[in-house]
Design a protein around this motif. Structure first.
Motif, PDB file in Angstrom:
ATOM      1  N   VAL A  35      -3.937   3.364  -7.214  1.00  0.00           N
ATOM      2  CA  VAL A  35      -4.783   4.072  -6.181  1.00  0.00           C
ATOM      3  C   VAL A  35      -6.181   4.466  -6.981  1.00  0.00           C
ATOM      4  O   VAL A  35      -6.389   4.570  -8.102  1.00  0.00           O
ATOM      5  CB  VAL A  35      -4.265   5.416  -5.867  1.00  0.00           C
ATOM      6  CG1 VAL A  35      -3.907   6.333  -7.237  1.00  0.00           C
ATOM      7  CG2 VAL A  35      -5.007   6.114  -4.862  1.00  0.00           C
ATOM      8  N   SER A  36      -7.307   4.361  -6.132  1.00  0.00           N
ATOM      9  CA  SER A  36      -8.516   4.453  -6.754  1.00  0.00           C
ATOM     10  C   SER A  36      -9.019   5.998  -6.402  1.00  0.00           C
ATOM     11  O   SER A  36      -8.508   6.743  -5.983  1.00  0.00           O
ATOM     12  CB  SER A  36      -9.504   3.877  -5.451  1.00  0.00           C
ATOM     13  OG  SER A  36      -9.650   4.487  -4.480  1.00  0.00           O
ATOM     14  N   THR A  94       0.678   7.555   2.788  1.00  0.00           N
ATOM     15  CA  THR A  94      -0.033   8.662   2.678  1.00  0.00           C
ATOM     16  C   THR A  94       1.214  10.003   2.237  1.00  0.00           C
ATOM     17  O   THR A  94       0.728  10.473   1.181  1.00  0.00           O
ATOM     18  CB  THR A  94      -0.473   9.505   4.049  1.00  0.00           C
ATOM     19  OG1 THR A  94      -1.636   8.580   4.119  1.00  0.00           O
ATOM     20  CG2 THR A  94      -1.267  10.635   3.658  1.00  0.00           C
ATOM     21  N   GLN A 101       0.893  -1.116  -0.039  1.00  0.00           N
ATOM     22  CA  GLN A 101       0.040   0.093   0.019  1.00  0.00           C
ATOM     23  C   GLN A 101       0.933   1.241  -0.073  1.00  0.00           C
ATOM     24  O   GLN A 101       1.982   1.264   0.712  1.00  0.00           O
ATOM     25  CB  GLN A 101      -0.957  -0.057   1.249  1.00  0.00           C
ATOM     26  CG  GLN A 101      -2.015  -1.118   1.118  1.00  0.00           C
ATOM     27  CD  GLN A 101      -3.018  -0.753   2.335  1.00  0.00           C
ATOM     28  OE1 GLN A 101      -2.858  -0.159   3.114  1.00  0.00           O
ATOM     29  NE2 GLN A 101      -4.216  -1.490   1.890  1.00  0.00           N
ATOM     30  N   SER A 125     -11.326   7.260  -5.603  1.00  0.00           N
ATOM     31  CA  SER A 125     -12.123   7.811  -4.209  1.00  0.00           C
ATOM     32  C   SER A 125     -11.036   8.233  -3.232  1.00  0.00           C
ATOM     33  O   SER A 125     -11.271   8.820  -2.249  1.00  0.00           O
ATOM     34  CB  SER A 125     -12.942   6.628  -3.638  1.00  0.00           C
ATOM     35  OG  SER A 125     -12.364   5.699  -3.270  1.00  0.00           O
ATOM     36  N   THR A 126      -9.708   7.579  -3.363  1.00  0.00           N
ATOM     37  CA  THR A 126      -8.630   8.218  -2.506  1.00  0.00           C
ATOM     38  C   THR A 126      -8.148   9.267  -2.793  1.00  0.00           C
ATOM     39  O   THR A 126      -7.789  10.047  -2.114  1.00  0.00           O
ATOM     40  CB  THR A 126      -7.607   7.070  -2.534  1.00  0.00           C
ATOM     41  OG1 THR A 126      -8.053   5.562  -2.248  1.00  0.00           O
ATOM     42  CG2 THR A 126      -6.511   7.197  -1.849  1.00  0.00           C
TER      43      THR A 126
END
Length: 103
Positions: A38-39, A7, A4, A41-42
């Motif tokens: 990455v989506s 941030t 992942q 919505s992210t």
């Protein structure tokens, strides 16, 4: 299972892309997706956070009867990008040394 994106690296990716040119949200998302999984919505919470932190500003431009919201890097965003790049170099060097993939 993939790794992942933390941030800070996602922020750095957005800031680095916007350091080259201003982009509207959808185009920026697609450009990030070319490099990082990455989506959509992210992405918008990332953009809102960076804007709230004064690392990005926005402006609107009409396009085919609609209005596109463009994102622009600020001086604070450039400073943060410099820090992220430095931190990334140190981190990547250490991980590459551990994994045996030195430059």
């Amino acid at each position: 299972m993939g790794i992942q994106t933390p941030t800070e690296l996602l922020d750095g990716t957005v800031l680095a892309i916007l350091d080259k040119q201003d982009l509207y949200g959808y185009a920026l998302t697609k450009e990030v997706q070319r490099h990082v999984s990455v989506s959509e919505s992210t992405m918008y919470p990332v953009l809102r956070r960076l804007e709230k932190g004064a690392e990005l500003t926005t402006y609107s431009e009409p396009f085919e009867g609609r209005v596109r919201k463009y994102y622009r890097l600020t001086a604070g965003g450039k400073q943060h990008l410099t820090v992220i790049k430095s931190d990334w170099e140190n981190f990547a060097t250490g991980i590459n040394a551990i994994l045996g993939e030195q430059k």
